[in-house]
Every structure is written in C-alpha cells, then in structure tokens.
Design an enzyme around this catalytic site. Structure first.
Site: not given
Ligand code: DGL
Length: 255
Positions: A11-12, A74, A152, A184, A186
């Site tokens: 993930d990001s 993500c 985060e 998302c 997160h």
């Molecule tokens: N966890 C990411 C997602 O589901 C976060 C969003 C991102 O990093 O732009 O899109």
C-alpha cells in the site's frame, strides 16, 4: 505456484494493513510480506507515472522475496498501476475495488455514500460503475482529504479526524444514505469514529474481506495454498517511519 512462498501485500502506507488483517483471518497459514510505502503516502499527491514506478519497484522487491501472489492493498495504485503490473510480471495481482455494487443492492433508501480519495473517484473503473448503477441508486460522494495523512500519523482516533469526518459525512447522512462505502484502505481504521458520527442503521462497507476471498480463490485454483502450520510468519517493511507501522501491527496482533 510454490505453496510455501509468501503472499506479497503493498500500500502507499499502513492502510493496507486493513487488508492484511482480513487475509490473515481467512488464510491463517499463509506467510505474508507487507510493504508500506509511507515515504510516498498518499499516492494521490503523485503523478500517475510516479505511482506506476513505485508500484513496479515494490512489486520487484516482493517478487525478490519470493511472493507467489501480490495484493495491491491500495485503491489509488490499483486504479493506476494494476494493468501495467499484470502486463510486466508473471504472478497474479489482486487489487481493490470499492464495494459500490453490494451497497447499491442492499440500499432501501436508494441513497448510498462513498468516501474515497480524489484519484479513486477519477478512476475509469469508478466512473463506469457509477454510471451503470445510476438508474438504481443515487451515489453521494465525499473526497476524504487529509484522512490518509491522519491515519499515517497514528491519529485515526482523534479530534482532527472526527471534525474532518463530520464535514464529509454529515451532508450524505442528511441525504438519507443507508449504506456507506469505504473506498480507501486507510479508512477502516477510522470506523470507530465513523460509527460515532453516522446513525446505527447505516451499513459500512469495507471491501477487504472480498479481496481476501479473491486471494483464496486464486490460490486454490493455482494449487498454491500453504499447508497448515502453527504459526505463519509475517514480515513488515516500510519506506518511511516504522513507528506507526509497528504500533498498528502490535495493536492488530494484540487483538
Ligand atoms: N490506502 C490508499 C488507498 O486505498 C490511500 C490513498 C493514497 O495513497 O492516495 O487508496
């Protein structure tokens, strides 16, 4: 497929741990290697070519660790990079998909809410799903600006999160939504605060269990399920600070 190989998840940032949590619950014998690209979070701030580059580098890393399947935990990276990754690598990739269809099917008021990042709403896939369902339900969208950053920073349960969530969710609650889709990875960490804000009758949809099921399906089809073992091994990497990642993992394992 090598049955003993791990599942790769990235993930990001730490949001994809919500997906790891479901993979672990459904497939407790599978070792998992998780990569949090927290140094670049949120991906939404980057150009598409950068997101593709980060996703490719992380996939190479996970493959170098022997990953037999890769979960793009993500929504942003799925929308932008999954086709590229599937083209260049020879392992199955499973991506995220906001649970709009099940929410639309369940809605009695005909109003559903979707909370996601701007990039997820711009993705072709979301637009197509939205127009397909447009005749059945009204889709109320809210861009969750700032929420990924709070998660985060380890501030999912905070006054800042509460106030942002109020501003995003109150308008859709007034419209009469009875389903809320979290678009998302997160956002599941915000559920305790979301629950305080939205009425009980509103169902919250987190697509992570469906993603874990898809991983299971592919492993079964490819004869790649890990044999039963007492303690599966989990490895966590981060391109940024380890503190929030370690705290979150400790909390989730503690549960
Ligand atoms: N966890 C990411 C997602 O589901 C976060 C969003 C991102 O990093 O732009 O899109």
């Amino acid at each position: 497929m090598d049955k003993l190989a791990p599942i790769g998840v990235f993930d990001s940032g730490i949001g994809g741990l919500s997906v790891w949590h479901e993979v672990r619950a459904l497939l407790p014998h599978e070792p998992v290697i998780y990569m949090a690209d927290s140094d670049h979070a949120p991906y939404g701030r980057h150009k598409p070519e950068e997101i593709i580059q980060y996703s490719e580098e992380i996939s190479r890393f996970l493959l170098s660790q022997g990953a037999k399947i890769i979960v793009i935990a993500c929504n942003t990276a799925t929308g932008i990079a999954i086709e590229h990754l599937r083209r260049i690598f020879n392992v199955p990739f499973v991506g995220m998909e906001p649970a709009i269809k099940p929410a639309a099917e369940k809605s009695l008021t005909g109003q559903i809410g979707v909370l996601a990042t701007a990039q997820t709403f711009e993705a072709e896939h979301f637009r197509r799903t939205k127009s397909r369902l447009a005749k059945d339900v009204e889709i109320n969208i809210a861009i969750g600006d700032g929420l990924v950053e709070l998660v985060e920073q380890g501030k999912a349960i905070s006054e800042e999160a509460r106030s942002l969530l109020h501003s995003y969710l109150d308008p859709m609650v007034s419209e009469g939504i009875d389903q809320l889709v979290l678009g998302c990875t997160h956002y599941p960490f915000l559920i305790p605060v979301i629950r305080e804000i939205v009425p009980r009758e509103i169902t919250i949809h987190n697509p992570s269990p469906a993603v874990a099921k898809q991983v299971q399906r592919i492993l079964i089809q490819s004869n790649g399920l890990h044999p039963e073992q007492d303690q599966a091994q989990y490895t966590f990497h981060s391109s940024g600070s380890r503190e929030v990642l370690d705290n979150m993992v400790a909390k989730m394992l503690g549960e």
